[in-house]
Design a protein around this motif. Structure first.
Motif, PDB file in Angstrom:
ATOM      1  N   CYS A   1       0.814  -1.221   0.000  1.00 24.46           N
ATOM      2  CA  CYS A   1       0.000   0.000   0.000  1.00 24.46           C
ATOM      3  C   CYS A   1       0.846   1.271   0.000  1.00 24.46           C
ATOM      4  N   GLU A   2       2.144   1.157  -0.288  1.00 26.18           N
ATOM      5  CA  GLU A   2       3.007   2.334  -0.195  1.00 26.18           C
ATOM      6  C   GLU A   2       2.586   3.432  -1.174  1.00 26.18           C
ATOM      7  N   HIS A   3       2.086   3.053  -2.351  1.00 25.42           N
ATOM      8  CA  HIS A   3       1.645   4.075  -3.319  1.00 25.42           C
ATOM      9  C   HIS A   3       0.441   4.838  -2.772  1.00 25.42           C
ATOM     10  N   ALA A   4      -0.519   4.107  -2.179  1.00 21.25           N
ATOM     11  CA  ALA A   4      -1.709   4.766  -1.630  1.00 21.25           C
ATOM     12  C   ALA A   4      -1.329   5.697  -0.489  1.00 21.25           C
ATOM     13  N   VAL A   5      -0.346   5.316   0.314  1.00 19.39           N
ATOM     14  CA  VAL A   5       0.119   6.180   1.409  1.00 19.39           C
ATOM     15  C   VAL A   5       0.794   7.424   0.841  1.00 19.39           C
ATOM     16  N   ALA A   6       1.627   7.230  -0.174  1.00 21.63           N
ATOM     17  CA  ALA A   6       2.329   8.363  -0.794  1.00 21.63           C
ATOM     18  C   ALA A   6       1.349   9.354  -1.415  1.00 21.63           C
ATOM     19  N   GLN A   7       0.218   8.838  -1.920  1.00 19.50           N
ATOM     20  CA  GLN A   7      -0.792   9.696  -2.544  1.00 19.50           C
ATOM     21  C   GLN A   7      -1.752  10.310  -1.527  1.00 19.50           C
ATOM     22  N   GLY A   8      -1.591   9.995  -0.248  1.00 21.92           N
ATOM     23  CA  GLY A   8      -2.467  10.537   0.781  1.00 21.92           C
ATOM     24  C   GLY A   8      -3.809   9.856   0.872  1.00 21.92           C
ATOM     25  N   GLU A   9      -3.969   8.698   0.183  1.00 27.91           N
ATOM     26  CA  GLU A   9      -5.246   7.982   0.215  1.00 27.91           C
ATOM     27  C   GLU A   9      -5.390   7.144   1.486  1.00 27.91           C
ATOM     28  N   LEU A  10      -4.261   6.759   2.087  1.00 26.76           N
ATOM     29  CA  LEU A  10      -4.264   5.992   3.326  1.00 26.76           C
ATOM     30  C   LEU A  10      -3.257   6.584   4.300  1.00 26.76           C
ATOM     31  N   VAL A  11      -3.519   6.391   5.580  1.00 22.77           N
ATOM     32  CA  VAL A  11      -2.553   6.765   6.619  1.00 22.77           C
ATOM     33  C   VAL A  11      -2.353   5.554   7.523  1.00 22.77           C
ATOM     34  N   ARG A  12      -1.192   5.502   8.137  1.00 21.59           N
ATOM     35  CA  ARG A  12      -0.897   4.404   9.035  1.00 21.59           C
ATOM     36  C   ARG A  12      -1.372   4.740  10.438  1.00 21.59           C
ATOM     37  N   LEU A  13      -2.055   3.796  11.064  1.00 18.82           N
ATOM     38  CA  LEU A  13      -2.556   3.972  12.419  1.00 18.82           C
ATOM     39  C   LEU A  13      -1.638   3.263  13.418  1.00 18.82           C
ATOM     40  N   LEU A  14      -1.597   3.779  14.633  1.00 19.33           N
ATOM     41  CA  LEU A  14      -0.864   3.157  15.737  1.00 19.33           C
ATOM     42  C   LEU A  14       0.572   2.780  15.349  1.00 19.33           C
ATOM     43  N   PRO A  15       1.339   3.717  14.797  1.00 21.30           N
ATOM     44  CA  PRO A  15       2.689   3.379  14.342  1.00 21.30           C
ATOM     45  C   PRO A  15       3.616   2.927  15.467  1.00 21.30           C
ATOM     46  N   GLU A  16       3.278   3.272  16.712  1.00 23.38           N
ATOM     47  CA  GLU A  16       4.118   2.845  17.830  1.00 23.38           C
ATOM     48  C   GLU A  16       3.877   1.382  18.215  1.00 23.38           C
ATOM     49  N   TRP A  17       2.850   0.775  17.648  1.00 23.29           N
ATOM     50  CA  TRP A  17       2.574  -0.640  17.854  1.00 23.29           C
ATOM     51  C   TRP A  17       2.965  -1.422  16.601  1.00 23.29           C
ATOM     52  N   HIS A  18       3.784  -2.449  16.762  1.00 25.28           N
ATOM     53  CA  HIS A  18       4.249  -3.236  15.619  1.00 25.28           C
ATOM     54  C   HIS A  18       3.312  -4.428  15.391  1.00 25.28           C
ATOM     55  N   CYS A  19       2.856  -4.569  14.154  1.00 19.87           N
ATOM     56  CA  CYS A  19       2.040  -5.732  13.794  1.00 19.87           C
ATOM     57  C   CYS A  19       2.924  -6.961  13.616  1.00 19.87           C
ATOM     58  N   GLU A  20       2.301  -8.117  13.759  1.00 19.44           N
ATOM     59  CA  GLU A  20       3.007  -9.340  13.400  1.00 19.44           C
ATOM     60  C   GLU A  20       3.355  -9.274  11.913  1.00 19.44           C
ATOM     61  N   PRO A  21       4.592  -9.564  11.542  1.00 18.55           N
ATOM     62  CA  PRO A  21       4.953  -9.507  10.121  1.00 18.55           C
ATOM     63  C   PRO A  21       4.299 -10.642   9.342  1.00 18.55           C
TER      64      PRO A  21
END
Length: 297
Positions: free
Chosen positions: A244-264
């Motif tokens: 989803c890096e393109h959608a984030v770069a375009q401002g269509e998505l934002v990352r939530l809870l960046p201080e919490w790491h998801c299971e890879p």
């Protein structure tokens, strides 16, 4: 005596029908049917009962299959090993992978391998659903699921670990300004994959937390469908950062809870349990490992 007729008969039985065997071996269905008909004439017995719905072994067919299937399978493996020892890398490599991984990580590897080895062809299937192991004669099946299989059946190698995050459209995020822990996600609509029952998180201090995702608003094995729904402000999704890096770069998505790491997302390569790994498989996995190291650097 046409030994290829015996082989065709075993392949049809192994794959449960003429259509599946033809697809797995890249041989015309008519050729396999002709081989079985010729074999039946040669042995003087009906070997298969054919109907529009299923294929069934006769008693004579079952007896013949029991006698010849194992030695023919061994001959195929000996032939594979002979090719493996050849210095020339050639033939067709059949690969299956989940869409989220295959479309964004294997396409470039496949292109690089084919450029380096002009006599090698690659069939790459990216699937939205779980892939049936080696149903279509795959050489490598990539899976995000840890399968518990006997070593004689399949070899399992972990080949990739992909960072995942929680993403949503800005419009949806503005409606829920108090998101501070993963538990707060329970108040939002969720968009989950087919195999997901929970999402796990780890904080910087080592503490962990899980949330239940067994009743999401959307459940789909198609990562593109989840991504599209997230961009349309329909819910929150857990997805790989590269996807989803393109959608984030375009401002269509934002990352939530960046201080919490998801299971890879851990990707495993499942290989048929052979004594030797064919050169085409080894070359592809080495190229994938090199790409993984390059991305990590």
């Amino acid at each position: 005596m046409h030994w290829e007729d015996f082989d065709a008969f075993c392949l049809v039985v192994d794959h449960g029908g003429f259509t599946a065997a033809a697809r797995a071996t890249d041989r015309p269905k008519s050729s396999l049917s002709a081989s079985v008909t010729r074999l039946e004439a040669q042995v003087g017995a009906r070997l298969l009962e054919r109907t529009t719905r299923q294929l069934r072994l006769t008693d004579d067919g079952e007896a013949l299959y029991r006698e010849i299937s194992k030695p023919l399978s061994q001959l195929r493996e000996f032939a594979t090993e002979a090719i493996t020892k050849s210095p020339q890398v050639q033939g067709t490599l059949r690969v299956a992978a989940p869409y989220e991984f295959g479309a964004h990580h294997l396409a470039s590897v496949a292109s690089a391998v084919m450029k380096s080895y002009p006599q090698m062809n690659i069939h790459l299937d990216v699937e939205h659903a779980r892939v049936a192991l080696f149903e279509r004669n795959y050489d490598i099946v990539f899976s995000a699921i840890e399968h518990s299989l006997a070593p004689s059946t399949v070899v399992v190698k972990r080949v990739y670990t992909l960072e995942r995050g929680i993403f949503a459209a800005p419009e949806l995020v503005h409606q829920y300004p108090q998101l501070t822990t993963p538990r707060d996600l329970n108040s939002l609509p969720l968009l989950a994959g087919n195999e997901e029952a929970h999402w796990g998180f780890r904080a910087a201090d080592g503490s962990t937390m899980e949330i239940d995702v067994r009743t999401p608003r959307l459940r789909s094995g198609n990562a593109s469908a989840r991504l599209a729904s997230a961009k349309a402000s329909l819910g929150v999704t857990r997805i790989t950062a590269t996807f989803c890096e393109h959608a984030v770069a375009q401002g269509e998505l934002v990352r939530l809870l960046p201080e919490w790491h998801c299971e890879p997302l851990r990707i495993y390569a499942l290989l048929p349990g052979r004594r030797l790994v064919p050169a085409k498989v080894r070359i592809f996995l080495e190229a994938l490992e090199a790409e993984s190291r390059s991305n990590a650097g």
